[in-house]
Structures are given as C-alpha cells and as structure tokens.
Design a protein around this motif. Structure first.
Motif, short mmCIF file in Angstrom:
data_model
loop_
_atom_site.label_atom_id
_atom_site.label_comp_id
_atom_site.label_asym_id
_atom_site.label_seq_id
_atom_site.Cartn_x
_atom_site.Cartn_y
_atom_site.Cartn_z
N ASN A 235 39.16 17.51 -11.43
CA ASN A 235 40.56 17.85 -11.17
C ASN A 235 41.49 16.82 -11.76
O ASN A 235 42.52 17.16 -12.36
CB ASN A 235 40.80 17.96 -9.66
N PRO B 57 31.15 14.50 -6.52
CA PRO B 57 32.43 13.99 -6.03
C PRO B 57 32.37 12.46 -6.00
O PRO B 57 31.30 11.88 -5.86
CB PRO B 57 32.53 14.57 -4.61
N GLN C 236 37.61 10.83 -1.11
CA GLN C 236 36.69 11.64 -1.89
C GLN C 236 37.48 12.64 -2.73
O GLN C 236 38.27 13.41 -2.20
CB GLN C 236 35.72 12.39 -0.97
N GLU D 216 42.75 7.88 -6.05
CA GLU D 216 43.13 8.98 -6.94
C GLU D 216 44.24 8.57 -7.91
O GLU D 216 44.17 8.88 -9.10
CB GLU D 216 43.60 10.18 -6.12
N TYR E 23 27.87 18.11 -15.24
CA TYR E 23 27.79 18.16 -13.78
C TYR E 23 28.01 16.76 -13.23
O TYR E 23 27.28 15.84 -13.56
CB TYR E 23 26.43 18.69 -13.35
N ASN F 262 37.47 15.19 -6.56
CA ASN F 262 36.75 15.81 -7.67
C ASN F 262 37.32 15.23 -8.96
O ASN F 262 38.49 15.42 -9.28
CB ASN F 262 36.95 17.33 -7.63
N TYR G 41 26.64 17.76 -5.59
CA TYR G 41 27.11 17.80 -6.97
C TYR G 41 28.03 18.99 -7.19
O TYR G 41 27.83 20.07 -6.64
CB TYR G 41 25.93 17.88 -7.93
N VAL G 42 29.06 18.78 -7.98
CA VAL G 42 29.95 19.88 -8.37
C VAL G 42 30.05 19.89 -9.88
O VAL G 42 29.95 18.86 -10.53
CB VAL G 42 31.36 19.70 -7.75
N GLN G 43 30.28 21.05 -10.44
CA GLN G 43 30.40 21.17 -11.88
C GLN G 43 31.83 20.86 -12.30
O GLN G 43 32.78 21.30 -11.66
CB GLN G 43 30.03 22.58 -12.37
N VAL G 44 31.97 20.08 -13.36
CA VAL G 44 33.30 19.76 -13.84
C VAL G 44 33.77 20.90 -14.74
O VAL G 44 34.06 20.73 -15.93
CB VAL G 44 33.31 18.41 -14.60
#
Length: 391
Positions: free
Chosen positions: A234, A263, A229, A268, A260, A231, A384-387
């Motif tokens: 990043n 993940p 997992q 990666e 938005y 982001n 959800y995470v904000q980019v």
C-alpha cells in the motif's frame, strides 16, 4: 677427563642466555625478574629509562627490598608516607595472581605495570611509560566531545530554525491558495498564475524544511518511531501515484514486479518518506523516455528487500559513499541542472537504520542506478500477503 658434553651444554646455555638478553634489551618495556628469595635475577637496560633511575642502579641494588628502599621514594622525607608507598609497591609486585594496573608517579608520569608470577616462585614485572599515550587519548576524547557538542548544537539550531520557518511558510502557502482559488474575490489570471507558483515553491521549501527537521532529530536521537503493522505494498502504491505526474511530464514509465511480502511492523510515515525520496530521485535523474522499475522480494533469511532501478545518468562507484552523506551532491557534467539539497539518500539511510535495515546502492555512470532498500526479518509479521496493490 672428557669435558666435551659439559662444554657443549655450557655453550648452549650461554647461547640461550645471550638470546634472552638480546630479547630483553630490545623490548620497549622495562623488564625485571625476581626469584622466590627476593633477588633480582635479570633485568634489561630499558627499565632504568622507564623508571628514571641511574644506569647502574640495578647493579647496585640487586634485591627487591633494596630497589624499593632506594628507588621508589627516595625523595620523600616523611618516613610514614615513605613506608606506606614502599608497602604499597611491595604488595603490588608480590601478588600471587597475574595483574596489570596503571600507576601515576610524583613526576606526573603514568606507568603501565604488569606482573606475572613464576611457577618456581617470584615473578616477572614489566613497566611501560604510557604518559604520551594517555595525553593523546585525553586529547582525542576532548576532540570527540567537542565534535559531538558542535554536532548537537548544529542539530538543535536546525530543529529550532525549521520550526521558526514553518510557521510563516504555512501562512504564505495558505494565502497563495486563497488567491489562486479566488476566495476573497476575482483576481486577474496572471496573478492566479503567480499564486500557483508561490504555492508550488512554498510546498517545495516546506518539504526541504521538514527533511532538515527530521534529519536533525535523527542525529540528536530524538526521532521517535510510531510503529504499526502495515502492508508495504500500500505504501509503495501511494508513493508511486504521487510520483507518476512528474514521471509522465518527462515521459518516464514506472514499472513493477510484484512479489509476496509479509505485513511489516514499521513507522508508516517514515516508510512513505523512504520510497518517495528514492522514487523522486529516480525520476529526477532519468532522462525523458526512460524507465523506473520497482521490484520486491524476500531473501533466503527472510529479509524484506525493495529495489528501485532507473535508466538515468547514474554515477561512478567511487561517488556512491558521498551520495549517502548529508548535504553532499555528486557533481559532474551529467548532474548539472538537477537541483537538490543532498538530503534524499542520507535521509533514506537514516530512516532505514532506525528500523534496523540499510540501503545499498549500485550505479554506473551513464547507465542508471539501483537502490536496494532492506528491512530485517524481525520487521516481518506472521502471515503473508501479495503485493498486488502495486498495480
């Protein structure tokens, strides 16, 4: 006595019979109809050609038993073998359920046989000679196997060669760095400059070799994803920072439009390579003073889409499929002077495909290119995470 109605019915019956005869005689299969009593009530001329029988054979043997006795195995002198073969065909043709099967003849031909029982008893049987079709099918299968073997040999060669090249190349890079940093003592500035050029060229060559190795692993089905997992913002942010020096050297601005995103569950290193390849292509093919834009969004069905656009030289729409093929380069007056191996976009497409995603390219000659990178909804993780880290 008024025979008009009977005459009309007989004429209609004859017309129907003529139409049926015309249909039977114009199909490519041999057709034979057998009634409940075992009488052959209808057939077409093609059946004698398919079964290699005399033209008058069906007229001379108008029962199924007679046709089997004189047509199936007249060349067999062994009575036991002959009876077994006749019994086999009798059972095959007299089945109570529809069936279709392939039958090899003693002449080396292959027949496609189908039977269909009739409600009134008896059946309809069709025979088609598919010998040529089977030979072509066999040749195509052999050609496919040969092509796959050649592709596997190529992939294995590339993998082995890449491993063999990386060992001495790492030594070249290491020694050039030692000279450049004067680890073993002071060296003239001109030699330090040479060492810097050697190191830069070595890293470039090592990158190409790594691309070849990864591509050969993907083609051979040996590229294993190490999923976790992460982001996605990043990853994009790191790739953007790595590309910015090259962009600044050409006075190219890299902009972003953060969205938005959840993940994601991906490899990666593979994702980093995807974004680096697309961003480096965008900078490479954009003239000084141009712009590269990064945008991201979620589709209505939950797909994760990152788009990278540039104001570069672009390409004609008909050239896009070529750009997605390994070792292919779109050659034109606009692209001359832009070196490359033609592995960038094909590698991106292959890595995304391993994740269940894909790449879509929009481009217009002289007006830039947009590359849409898509990951399927199943790659998104809950929450959800904000980019915002694209800043």
């Amino acid at each position: 006595k008024d025979m008009t109605e009977r005459y009309l019915r007989e004429r209609e019956l004859k017309a129907t019979s003529d139409r049926l005869r015309a249909v039977l005689d114009n199909v490519s299969h041999g057709i034979m109809m057998v009634d409940q009593a075992g009488e052959i009530t209808a057939w077409n001329n093609r059946i004698c050609d398919v079964l290699h029988l005399d033209p008058d054979f069906m007229k001379q043997h108008q029962t199924l038993e007679a046709a089997l006795q004189h047509g199936v195995a007249p060349q067999l002198e062994n009575d036991t073998a002959r009876r077994e073969l006749i019994d086999y065909w009798r059972g095959r043709l007299s089945a109570t359920e529809p069936q279709s099967f392939e039958q090899h003849t003693s002449e080396g031909r292959t027949l496609d046989v189908s039977t269909q029982p009739l409600r009134t008893g008896g059946f309809v049987a069709s025979f088609a000679d598919i010998t040529d079709h089977k030979e072509i099918e066999s040749e195509l299968r052999a050609a496919k196997e040969a092509a796959e073997a050649a592709s596997n040999m190529k992939s294995e060669f590339l993998a082995n060669m890449s491993h063999e090249l990386r060992t001495p190349l790492n030594a070249v890079i290491g020694f050039s760095e030692a000279i450049e940093q004067q680890i073993m003592g002071e060296v003239p500035d001109v030699y330090r400059g040479y060492a810097s050029d050697i190191r830069t060229s070595g890293h470039h060559l090592l990158s190409l070799i790594n691309d070849l190795l990864d591509l050969s692993k993907i083609e051979a089905g040996k590229f294993d994803l190490e999923e976790e997992q992460i982001n996605l913002g990043n990853i994009i942010n790191v790739c953007r920072r790595l590309i910015e020096p090259a962009a600044q050297a050409k006075n190219i601005t890299i902009t972003k439009d953060a969205a938005y995103l959840p993940p994601v569950w991906v490899d990666e290193r593979a994702m980093r390579q995807v974004f680096l390849n697309v961003l480096s292509n965008a900078v490479k093919f954009t003239e000084p003073g141009g712009e590269v834009a990064i945008t991201s969004c979620l589709s209505d069905v939950g797909e994760i889409i990152v788009s990278i656009s540039d104001t570069g030289i672009g390409m004609a729409p008909e050239d896009i499929p070529r750009a997605l093929q390994p070792f292919e380069q779109v050659s034109s007056a606009h692209t001359r002077g832009h070196a490359g191996t033609g592995l960038g976009l094909p590698m991106v497409a292959s890595l995304l495909h391993l994740h269940g995603g894909d790449v879509r390219v929009e481009s217009e000659l002289g007006k830039g290119t947009t590359v849409h990178l898509r990951l399927p909804p199943k790659r998104a993780m809950p929450g959800y995470v904000q980019v915002a880290m694209l800043d």
